[in-house]
Design an enzyme around this catalytic site. Structure first.
Site, PDB file in Angstrom:
ATOM      1  N   LYS A 678      39.143  25.531  30.013  1.00 16.32           N
ATOM      2  CA  LYS A 678      38.103  26.440  29.537  1.00 16.32           C
ATOM      3  C   LYS A 678      38.761  27.747  29.086  1.00 16.32           C
ATOM      4  O   LYS A 678      39.320  28.483  29.896  1.00 16.32           O
ATOM      5  CB  LYS A 678      37.115  26.746  30.670  1.00 16.32           C
ATOM      6  CG  LYS A 678      35.911  27.529  30.169  1.00 16.32           C
ATOM      7  CD  LYS A 678      35.047  28.064  31.275  1.00 16.32           C
ATOM      8  CE  LYS A 678      35.208  29.552  31.498  1.00 16.32           C
ATOM      9  NZ  LYS A 678      35.195  30.418  30.347  1.00 16.32           N
ATOM     10  N   GLU A 759      45.763  33.764  39.773  1.00 15.21           N
ATOM     11  CA  GLU A 759      46.562  34.914  39.358  1.00 15.21           C
ATOM     12  C   GLU A 759      45.623  35.992  38.834  1.00 15.21           C
ATOM     13  O   GLU A 759      44.828  35.736  37.944  1.00 15.21           O
ATOM     14  CB  GLU A 759      47.551  34.504  38.290  1.00 15.21           C
ATOM     15  CG  GLU A 759      48.418  33.348  38.783  1.00 15.21           C
ATOM     16  CD  GLU A 759      49.694  33.187  38.023  1.00 15.21           C
ATOM     17  OE1 GLU A 759      50.265  34.218  37.632  1.00 15.21           O
ATOM     18  OE2 GLU A 759      50.109  32.040  37.826  1.00 15.21           O
ATOM     19  N   CYS A 793      48.266  42.048  31.997  1.00 15.58           N
ATOM     20  CA  CYS A 793      48.133  42.259  33.445  1.00 15.58           C
ATOM     21  C   CYS A 793      49.374  42.948  33.998  1.00 15.58           C
ATOM     22  O   CYS A 793      49.338  43.592  35.034  1.00 15.58           O
ATOM     23  CB  CYS A 793      47.830  40.970  34.186  1.00 15.58           C
ATOM     24  SG  CYS A 793      48.499  39.532  33.401  1.00 15.58           S
ATOM     25  N   GLU A 889      41.871  48.822  38.641  1.00 15.81           N
ATOM     26  CA  GLU A 889      42.462  48.314  37.408  1.00 15.81           C
ATOM     27  C   GLU A 889      41.589  48.719  36.223  1.00 15.81           C
ATOM     28  O   GLU A 889      40.387  48.474  36.226  1.00 15.81           O
ATOM     29  CB  GLU A 889      42.571  46.790  37.477  1.00 15.81           C
ATOM     30  CG  GLU A 889      43.511  46.257  36.433  1.00 15.81           C
ATOM     31  CD  GLU A 889      43.650  44.740  36.463  1.00 15.81           C
ATOM     32  OE1 GLU A 889      44.638  44.250  35.930  1.00 15.81           O
ATOM     33  OE2 GLU A 889      42.746  44.059  36.996  1.00 15.81           O
TER      34      GLU A 889
END
Ligand SMILES: Cc1cc2nc3c(=O)[nH]c(=O)nc-3n(C[C@H](O)[C@H](O)[C@H](O)COP(=O)(O)OP(=O)(O)OC[C@H]3O[C@@H](n4cnc5c(N)ncnc54)[C@H](O)[C@@H]3O)c2cc1C
Length: 1011
Positions: A678, A759, A793, A889
């Site tokens: 996906k 992750e 990231c 973040e």
């Protein structure tokens, strides 16, 4: 021997004769410098340490720091006795030894740097003038990081020009003949000092910025009858420098000005083509120009870079090839003497003698060309050439020690190079005969040089090559795909054409793929271009629960056969996918530019990573695939091996839309699982493209299924599905934690424990030490924080500066950020594009508002494109560790700067978040580097480089704490997460009889045999 060769020998011997009349050792400065250089030539390790120490010394302020560094660099590794006195003295009288060392290294630099400033250098130039030696002056300080620095540099050049013209007004030409070709005042300029945003992919932008800075200098030079030379730097700058030269000197104003020169580097394989093109241009222009022919100063850099990237080296690898090419190009220059004035930049008597002999053969007067040599080097050769009646010009760098360090280290390397002429002649007394040999005789067909190995011995060992895996078996090698080099016009053109083609396909619709069938649904999800949200890149069919169910059934049905398919066949499938990705590389990169706003080089790096994942996992599967004997025991054999887990559900993010999806899917498939992939809702087209790649590679129906749709609907459904055995997720912490939790709940009918590969994000920190190279620290920090808009990231989000350094870093950081190119990444050379979508845009702006309340807004770009989701690069200072902008973040171009007392506090702050993904450190203190290596909490710790850009196999990527479950994509442990281990033990003794030995590996246990 031909007449020419005999004449070369004659000339060479004459040079040596004159040189030997006034012998001077290679290292003319006696004492400290001489001793250190002699040691460097004996011991390569010592040389490396010494040059590193020399590099850091000017930035150390206190004697105690100097002593600490001296200790760190030389006490270990048995160097103690070599620099024994220094180290001992440093312990007894640190204040004294610090001063002595600094004085000595400054002395060493003074040997190569002609003066600290324009006033200073005049004394040297006058002395040389009296010796009939001319000058070209260069201002030290290449590689600026901001436009403020570049503008300052341009202004200093103008000053220097005025000063030189004033001071040399009455100087006469040393030969008194053809003087109109050789103005007295001669300046050498480097383009990397004049524009901070040079990007090889975008020569037009570089020229548009460089030309306006150069024109005033050229105009004034013309008025003052001076000469301007464009120096040549690394290969990445070569085409731009050539293009700039041709563009500017074709302009009406400069078209008829003959006093412009450029450098051609004979160590480059394409130098002859460049030179011939340049001469063709010169003829069409109809005015003379000049070329300084050199071998080239960046050999070590170019070979290291190309070896790191696994790409073809632009430089010759055998020294005699460069020498022979130098001679070939000398001929080209002389044969075109009617339009080009030649200067030969060499200290090599053979190269010089060749030019002399050939000029005579072709009837070119010696006053019509010149020899150029570097300040502080080969003094006796300069004197010999003057004596022989040739034109000699000295290249004189001017500037302070700190900006001059890169130049100094290049000179030290050159003087101590194993293959250099100067070392051979002046330090090793190689015979004249040998030194004057025709270089063509020395080129070896097998690639090895008779003068020594062209590539350091270590690098020739397979284990040290880019393509080598330390664990390779059975001749199986994993090799990283090289990045596309946008230095080449051909690559630029291919990318432009791919972008045009991709545009033509805007609005196409992409189906789901389930069990090998294309499936269309009633709902279509548009995917937009974040740079221009009214443009729809494509539509993806939207899967609902029925399609999700169908996909699980298809994957489950395919599992039985696929899990028994030999690993070799599975490995070949993903390798075929890699080949197709490679073939479609530009097309896929172009789609990424439009669909997720990636700059060209970032898009290319993503496709490269996808290719690498496929090949690396194929390689790893071959390593893991065969059952391996656990112990050698008589009468019993136990084989350890792996089974796939079942159906994998792969959920990928949009920021590496092909690489991460491909990495997780290829890992699942190569290990014998079947998969449902996906893509992110923002990168459906990229996902659909990847599916096409696997279909073309021949993935059997049901083994890989493509399901685009909403995470909240199909994502949640499949995570909870009893028949899904494995979830491979990369994405946000919020979703990751939900998956982790849901997967822990056993559903009715579920027969396996679900395995989750998870992750998530980071809040990555970079610490800058007091002795860091600030140019590098700032350049890499800016790239790590703002490259791809801070949406990796791994991106830098917290810059931690020691009090001691704070002002000096900030002075450079803000102007560097202000120089960044923000814009539509469809244009080449853009570094900061749009953020992914409106929701991200709003969220990041909200964080900027929070930052304004919590901290100080130190910088925010003023101009960003009005349309599209562009966020201005933003920097906050006075940030404290507990503030939201320092903890949460943001995933955008926002950088928080935190000031700390010392390294203890820096580590405490760096480690004081929930995350542990990437982290970095800039330092030249071996002790501090060791400490940070040991203590920084991050899955990937980077020293003295950017904290983004992990390469498969080399930097296995992934974090821990709230950054992830400790899996490492692209690492040797990764595939194990897709497998369950199994051991089969058999008693092999019969009536006490045992086979003598059991083999270490078996072929697979395969049943039923699928063939
Ligand atoms: C006045 C002047 C200006 C210069 N300007 C520039 C400039 O703008 N840009 C620039 O790049 N260089 C420039 N150089 C050249 C550079 O700085 C070196 O001085 C020069 O390459 C040394 O060559 P040589 O002929 O003196 O010595 P040699 O000892 O004969 O040659 C050394 C050179 O050979 C090449 N080489 C070494 N090992 C290998 C190998 N294994 N395989 C292939 N080639 C190898 C390298 O280019 C090395 O520098 C300039 C040199 C001078 C003298």
């Amino acid at each position: 021997m031909t007449a020419l060769q005999s004449e070369i020998k004659l000339r060479g011997r004459r040079i040596f004769e004159l040189v030997d009349k006034h012998p001077e050792p290679l290292l003319s400065k006696a004492g400290f410098y001489q001793r250190l250089m002699a040691l460097s030539m004996r011991d390569e390790r010592f040389k490396a340490q010494l040059f590193r120490f020399v590099d850091v010394l000017p930035s150390l302020r206190r004697s105690s720091e100097i002593v600490e560094h001296l200790d760190d660099y030389f006490s270990d590794d048995g160097f103690g006795p070599l620099v024994g006195v220094g180290v001992r003295l440093s312990r007894i009288a640190p204040w004294l030894s610090g001063r002595i060392l600094r004085w000595n290294v400054s002395g060493m630099a003074r040997q190569f740097i002609a003066g600290r400033n324009p006033d200073d250098v005049m004394a040297t130039l006058r002395k040389r003038h009296a010796q009939k030696i001319g000058f070209t002056v260069d201002l030290l300080g290449e590689g600026v990081v901001s436009e403020a620095q570049a503008n300052e540099y341009a202004a200093r050049y103008l000053d220097l020009l005025e000063k030189l013209a004033r001071e040399t007004k009455n100087w006469a030409d040393p030969l008194g003949k053809n003087s109109e070709l050789f103005p007295v005042v001669n300046l050498s300029v480097k383009i990397s000092a004049l524009y901070s945003q040079i990007n090889p992919a975008d020569p037009a932008d570089a020229i548009a910025h460089l030309a306006p800075k150069l024109r005033p200098l050229l105009r004034r030079a013309r008025e003052l009858a001076a000469f301007i030379n464009f120096d040549m730097e690394s290969y990445a700058h070569k085409n731009i420098t050539l293009e700039l030269f041709k563009t500017i000197f074709t302009e009406e104003e400069f078209k008829d000005w003959p006093h412009a020169g450029i450098v051609i580097q004979a160590y480059l394989r394409d130098s002859e083509t460049d030179l011939r093109e340049l001469i063709g241009w010169g003829r069409a222009r109809g005015t003379r120009f000049a070329v300084r022919l050199v071998k080239g100063a960046y050999w070590d850099y170019e070979t290291t870079k190309s070896r790191q990237n696994g790409s073809h080296s632009p430089v010759f690898l055998q020294k005699p090839e460069s020498d022979a090419n130098f001679e070939a190009l000398t001929r080209v220059l002389f044969e075109n003497e009617s339009v080009v004035t030649a200067a030969f930049g060499s200290h090599n008597a053979r190269s010089i003698a060749y030019a002399q002999a050939l000029a005579d053969e072709l009837g070119i007067d010696r006053s019509r060309f010149e020899f150029q040599l570097l300040y502080g080097m080969a003094g006796p050769i300069k004197r010999a050439l003057v004596k022989m009646g040739y034109r000699v010009r000295e290249y004189c760098p001017v500037g302070e020690l700190l900006p001059g360090m890169a130049y100094l280290v290049r000179r030290l390397l050159e003087n101590t190079s194993n293959e250099g002429f100067l070392r051979a002649k002046f330090a090793e007394n190689v015979s004249e005969e040998e030194l004057l040999r025709d270089p063509r005789e020395l080129i070896r067909a097998d690639g090895a040089s008779p003068l020594g190995s062209p590539i350091p011995a270590k690098a020739q060992d397979r284990r040290y090559q880019n393509d080598a895996s330390l664990r390779a078996q059975r001749g199986d090698i994993f090799k990283n795909a090289p990045l596309v080099s946008f230095v080449y016009k051909e690559s630029q053109d291919k990318m432009q054409s791919a972008l045009r083609e991709a545009r033509k396909r805007f609005g196409e619709k992409y189906p789901l793929v389930i069990g090998g069938e294309k499936v269309w649904t009633n709902e279509l999800t548009p995917s937009v271009n974040p740079s221009a949200p009214e443009e729809i890149v494509g539509y993806g069919s939207e899967a609902g629960i029925p399609e999700a169910e169908r996909a699980v059934k298809a994957a489950r049905a395919a599992f039985g056969k696929w899990s028994w398919t030999p690993f070799e066949e599975r490995a070949r499938l993903v390798e075929r996918a890699a080949d197709i990705l490679e073939r479609r590389r530009y097309e896929l990169s172009a789609i990424e530019v439009f669909e997720v706003g990636k700059p060209w080089n970032e898009a290319d790096a993503d496709i490269r990573e996808a290719i690498d994942f496929c090949r690396f996992y194929a390689h790893e599967m071959r390593r893991l695939g065969r059952p391996k004997l656990t112990q050698q025991v008589p009468g019993e054999e136990s084989y350890h091996h792996y089974w796939p887990r079942g159906v994998a559900f792969v959920i990928a993010p949009w920021n590496f839309p092909i690489a991460i999806l491909c990495g997780m899917a290829s890992a699942a498939v190569v290990t014998g699982n079947t998969a449902i992939m996906k893509p992110s809702e923002q990168s459906i087209v990229c996902g659909a493209m990847l599916m096409q790649v696997f279909e073309e590679a021949g993935v059997p129906p049901g083994v890989l299924n493509f399901l685009s749709g909403r995470g909240s609907v199909i994502g949640a459904h499949l995570v909870d599905h009893k028949d899904v055995n494995l979830i491979a997720f990369t994405g946000s912490r919020e979703v990751g934690l939900r998956i982790w939790q849901s997967a822990g709940v056993t559903q009715p009918g579920q027969r396996e424990l679900k395995h989750v590969i998870c992750e998530m994000g980071g809040k990555n920190a970079m610490i800058v030490d007091a002795d860091a190279d600030l140019g590098e620290a700032v350049g890499y920090s800016i790239y790590s924080a703002f490259g791809y808009q801070g949406q990796k990231c791994s991106a830098l989000s917290r810059l931690i500066l020691l009090e001691e350094n704070y002002n000096r870093v900030m002075e450079r950081l803000i102007p560097a950020a202000a120089s960044l190119r923000v814009g539509n990444p469809e244009e080449p050379g853009i570094m900061v594009g749009p953020v992914i979508d409106e929701a991200a845009y709003r969220r990041i702006l909200d964080y900027i508002e929070i930052g304004k309340k919590e901290a100080t807004l130190a910088y925010q770009a003023k101009e960003v494109p009005p349309q599209g989701y562009f966020i201005p690069p933003t920097i906050f200072t006075d940030v404290k560790p507990n503030m939201r902008i320092a903890r949460e973040e943001i995933f955008g171009p926002v950088l928080s700067v935190l000031k700390v007392r010392d390294l203890d506090e820096a580590l405490e702050v760096a480690n004081g978040t929930d995350y542990a993904l990437t982290g970095g450190f800039f330092s030249r203190s071996p002790a501090n580097i060791d400490r940070v290596k040991a203590q920084l909490e991050a899955g990937n710790v980077y020293i003295n480089r950017s904290c983004t850009g992990a390469v498969v196999g080399r930097h296995p990527f992934g974090g821990f704490k709230m950054s992830g479950g400790g899996t490492k994509a692209g690492g040797e442990d990764y595939l194990l997460h897709f497998l369950v281990p199994r051991v089969v033990t058999e008693n092999t003794s019969r009536l006490g009889l045992v086979p003598e030995e059991t083999s270490e590996y078996r072929d697979e246990f395969l049943w039923p045999n699928p063939k």
